[in-house]
Design a protein around this motif. Structure first.
Motif, PDB file in Angstrom:
ATOM      1  N   CYS A  23       0.853  -1.190   0.000  1.00 44.25           N
ATOM      2  CA  CYS A  23       0.000   0.000   0.000  1.00 44.25           C
ATOM      3  C   CYS A  23       0.890   1.242   0.000  1.00 44.25           C
ATOM      4  O   CYS A  23       1.909   1.285   0.685  1.00 44.25           O
ATOM      5  CB  CYS A  23      -0.885  -0.009   1.246  1.00 44.25           C
ATOM      6  SG  CYS A  23      -1.966   1.416   1.415  1.00 44.25           S
ATOM      7  N   LEU A  24       0.509   2.235  -0.789  1.00 45.88           N
ATOM      8  CA  LEU A  24       1.219   3.507  -0.803  1.00 45.88           C
ATOM      9  C   LEU A  24       0.404   4.504   0.011  1.00 45.88           C
ATOM     10  O   LEU A  24      -0.731   4.826  -0.348  1.00 45.88           O
ATOM     11  CB  LEU A  24       1.402   4.019  -2.227  1.00 45.88           C
ATOM     12  CG  LEU A  24       2.037   5.406  -2.354  1.00 45.88           C
ATOM     13  CD1 LEU A  24       3.476   5.363  -1.849  1.00 45.88           C
ATOM     14  CD2 LEU A  24       1.984   5.879  -3.787  1.00 45.88           C
ATOM     15  N   LYS A  25       0.976   4.940   1.115  1.00 43.14           N
ATOM     16  CA  LYS A  25       0.292   5.897   1.981  1.00 43.14           C
ATOM     17  C   LYS A  25       1.319   6.931   2.437  1.00 43.14           C
ATOM     18  O   LYS A  25       2.112   6.683   3.343  1.00 43.14           O
ATOM     19  CB  LYS A  25      -0.327   5.189   3.181  1.00 43.14           C
ATOM     20  CG  LYS A  25      -1.142   6.120   4.042  1.00 43.14           C
ATOM     21  CD  LYS A  25      -1.810   5.357   5.169  1.00 43.14           C
ATOM     22  CE  LYS A  25      -2.572   6.363   6.014  1.00 43.14           C
ATOM     23  NZ  LYS A  25      -2.995   5.831   7.261  1.00 43.14           N
ATOM     24  N   GLU A  70      -7.331   9.981  -1.103  1.00 48.24           N
ATOM     25  CA  GLU A  70      -6.394   8.879  -1.357  1.00 48.24           C
ATOM     26  C   GLU A  70      -5.117   9.039  -0.542  1.00 48.24           C
ATOM     27  O   GLU A  70      -4.548   8.060  -0.068  1.00 48.24           O
ATOM     28  CB  GLU A  70      -6.051   8.810  -2.838  1.00 48.24           C
ATOM     29  CG  GLU A  70      -7.187   8.398  -3.732  1.00 48.24           C
ATOM     30  CD  GLU A  70      -6.848   8.539  -5.198  1.00 48.24           C
ATOM     31  OE1 GLU A  70      -7.336   7.703  -5.977  1.00 48.24           O
ATOM     32  OE2 GLU A  70      -6.114   9.484  -5.573  1.00 48.24           O
ATOM     33  N   GLN A  73      -5.986   7.975   3.057  1.00 57.40           N
ATOM     34  CA  GLN A  73      -6.320   6.558   3.190  1.00 57.40           C
ATOM     35  C   GLN A  73      -5.235   5.623   2.639  1.00 57.40           C
ATOM     36  O   GLN A  73      -5.108   4.495   3.086  1.00 57.40           O
ATOM     37  CB  GLN A  73      -7.633   6.255   2.463  1.00 57.40           C
ATOM     38  CG  GLN A  73      -8.821   6.993   3.020  1.00 57.40           C
ATOM     39  CD  GLN A  73      -9.116   6.589   4.452  1.00 57.40           C
ATOM     40  OE1 GLN A  73      -9.120   5.418   4.786  1.00 57.40           O
ATOM     41  NE2 GLN A  73      -9.357   7.566   5.299  1.00 57.40           N
ATOM     42  N   GLY A  74      -4.498   6.076   1.630  1.00 60.26           N
ATOM     43  CA  GLY A  74      -3.537   5.221   0.943  1.00 60.26           C
ATOM     44  C   GLY A  74      -4.202   4.483  -0.203  1.00 60.26           C
ATOM     45  O   GLY A  74      -5.439   4.398  -0.264  1.00 60.26           O
TER      46      GLY A  74
END
Length: 99
Positions: A23-25, A70, A73-74
């Motif tokens: 995941c990208l956060k 986004e 939230q990621g």
């Protein structure tokens, strides 16, 4: 960073990701969230431009935009892979589409 063109403005926060796990956060602070709320009240747009380090070139030459939701939230790695673009294309989007 605030970008302006004529009477249009957009705020873009630049962040860097050396690698993307599941995941990208990006790190969004309480101050960032306050800024998002303030900009929303002014009807200004807020995006996060994530500079991604390419495994091939070992440079930050890939990028993708996240909207405020986004960024908080990621997004999953599969979506990152779909939306990542060359940095030059992201610059073009700022100049011609977002403004």
């Amino acid at each position: 960073m605030l970008y302006r063109k004529g009477d249009q403005s957009v705020y873009i926060k630049h962040v860097f990701a050396t690698k993307v796990s599941h995941c990208l956060k990006p790190t969004i602070t309480a101050r960032d969230i306050d800024l998002i709320r303030h900009l929303n009240g002014l009807k200004l747009r807020y995006y996060v431009l994530v500079h991604i380090k390419s495994t091939n070139s070992n440079q930050f030459d890939l990028a993708l935009f996240l909207d405020d939701f986004e960024a908080i939230q990621g997004i999953p790695k599969a979506l990152v892979q779909q939306r990542a673009m060359p940095l030059s294309m992201a610059v073009h989007m700022i100049n011609s589409i977002l403004l």
